[in-house]
Design an enzyme around this catalytic site. Structure first.
Site, PDB file in Angstrom:
ATOM      1  N   LYS A  70     -74.418  15.785 -36.990  1.00 23.00           N
ATOM      2  CA  LYS A  70     -75.049  14.822 -37.906  1.00 23.00           C
ATOM      3  C   LYS A  70     -74.159  14.393 -39.072  1.00 23.00           C
ATOM      4  CE  LYS A  70     -79.811  16.139 -36.890  1.00 23.00           C
ATOM      5  NZ  LYS A  70     -81.131  16.497 -37.454  1.00 23.00           N
ATOM      6  N   ASN A  91     -78.798  10.741 -38.114  1.00 24.05           N
ATOM      7  CA  ASN A  91     -79.450  11.249 -36.905  1.00 24.05           C
ATOM      8  C   ASN A  91     -79.881  10.133 -35.957  1.00 24.05           C
ATOM      9  OD1 ASN A  91     -81.771  10.259 -38.255  1.00 24.05           O
ATOM     10  ND2 ASN A  91     -83.054  11.805 -37.261  1.00 24.05           N
ATOM     11  N   ASP A 106     -84.571  11.900 -40.555  1.00 24.29           N
ATOM     12  CA  ASP A 106     -84.991  13.275 -40.853  1.00 24.29           C
ATOM     13  C   ASP A 106     -85.711  13.343 -42.198  1.00 24.29           C
ATOM     14  OD1 ASP A 106     -84.087  14.538 -38.541  1.00 24.29           O
ATOM     15  OD2 ASP A 106     -82.107  14.946 -39.368  1.00 24.29           O
ATOM     16  N   GLY A 130     -79.253  27.060 -44.625  1.00 23.89           N
ATOM     17  CA  GLY A 130     -78.374  26.138 -43.925  1.00 23.89           C
ATOM     18  C   GLY A 130     -77.943  24.992 -44.812  1.00 23.89           C
ATOM     19  N   TYR A 227     -88.055  23.575 -33.043  1.00 28.07           N
ATOM     20  CA  TYR A 227     -89.342  23.388 -32.364  1.00 28.07           C
ATOM     21  C   TYR A 227     -89.361  24.013 -30.973  1.00 28.07           C
ATOM     22  CZ  TYR A 227     -86.882  19.684 -29.887  1.00 28.07           C
ATOM     23  OH  TYR A 227     -85.974  18.994 -29.128  1.00 28.07           O
TER      24      TYR A 227
END
Length: 286
Positions: A70, A91, A106, A130, A227
């Site tokens: 990204k 993205n 996002d 992160g 997910y």
């Protein structure tokens, strides 16, 4: 009889075989009677430039971009939407007559997730794990909406750089720390929402978590941008402690719907996309 698609779309990342984006985007195309096809494109970092360059001769109309590309992908596209430029990550890519334009959905996807779960960031202190592309968008969403943010990353410099970018716009609202046990313990004691934006918990890292269960407690909300699997080790541990847990599927579908609208200039069928994403995820987990 199958027909040749009028346009190709896809998702580029590594790994990418777990993605439910093809299922939900192809369902959206079908629902809107668009003869388009959405594919997965596995590309290692060293192949990224060539894949983006191939969009022109192959007439690929658009791409979603996922881990780990990204931020790096910005080098290989022609122009950035103002939001993507502000975030520093892309993205979504559109091929506009051979010119590659980058977007970031996002940010909007995370805002919708917060709204749906009735989370007002200004009332909360966030611990963000992160400092990659998703973390850039999510940190900007948190700070824009008034939340206080601590970024933790294994590379301390990246955490501090991301926090510094936020502090330029939102004075005193962000700090960056090395992701280690001591900093986690101190930060989580002062936070009430955790957001995992690392790949720890998916793919080859499934079953792993960056946070010891002893640091989790019932008054926390734990959000994992992953997910697949539906419940990562982090979410399982948090649930056992009585915390509220939220996985990344809703954010994925919201950002995917926004990408669909950028590519097609049509309203995305969100419910169709969510249903198809849930079905694909259930199938993946069998």
């Amino acid at each position: 009889m199958q027909t040749i698609p009028d346009a190709l779309f896809g998702i580029i990342g590594y790994p990418v075989s777990h993605s439910v984006s093809p299922a939900m985007q192809n369902a959206a195309f079908k629902h809107c009677k668009l003869n388009y096809l959405y594919l997965t494109i596995a590309a290692k970092p060293e192949d990224l430039q060539n894949v983006i360059a191939s969009m022109r001769p192959l007439n690929i109309r658009g791409l979603n971009v996922t881990i780990p590309h990204k931020i790096e992908v910005i080098k290989y596209i022609d122009t950035l939407d103002p939001a993507a430029k502000k975030i520093g990550a892309v993205n979504t890519i559109v091929n506009e007559n051979g010119q590659m334009k980058g977007y970031n959905t996002d940010f909007g996807g995370f805002v919708r997730l917060l709204e749906h779960n009735r989370i007002a960031p200004a009332k909360h202190r966030f611990a963000l794990l992160g400092a990659g592309g998703s973390a850039h968008a999510i940190s900007l969403a948190i700070c824009t909406l008034g939340g206080h943010l601590t970024v933790l990353a294994r590379q301390e410099e990246k955490a501090k750089d991301l926090a510094a970018k936020m502090c330029l716009r939102f004075k005193g609202k962000a700090q960056g720390l090395e992701l280690n046990e001591a900093n986690l313990e101190e930060t989580l004691a002062e936070s009430d929402i955790i957001v995992n934006c690392t790949p720890i918990g998916m793919g080859n890292l499934a079953g792993q978590s960056l946070i010891s269960p002893r640091l989790l407690r019932p008054d926390l909300t734990v959000i994992d941008a992953i997910y697949n699997p539906c419940k990562t080790r982090l979410l399982e541990d948090a649930e056992k402690k009585g915390a509220k847990i939220i996985n990344g599927l809703e954010m994925l579908v919201w950002q995917g719907a926004m990408s669909f609208e950028i590519w097609t200039s049509q309203k995305a069928p969100f419910r169709v996309m969510m249903k198809e994403a849930e079905m694909a995820l259930d199938e993946n987990e069998k």
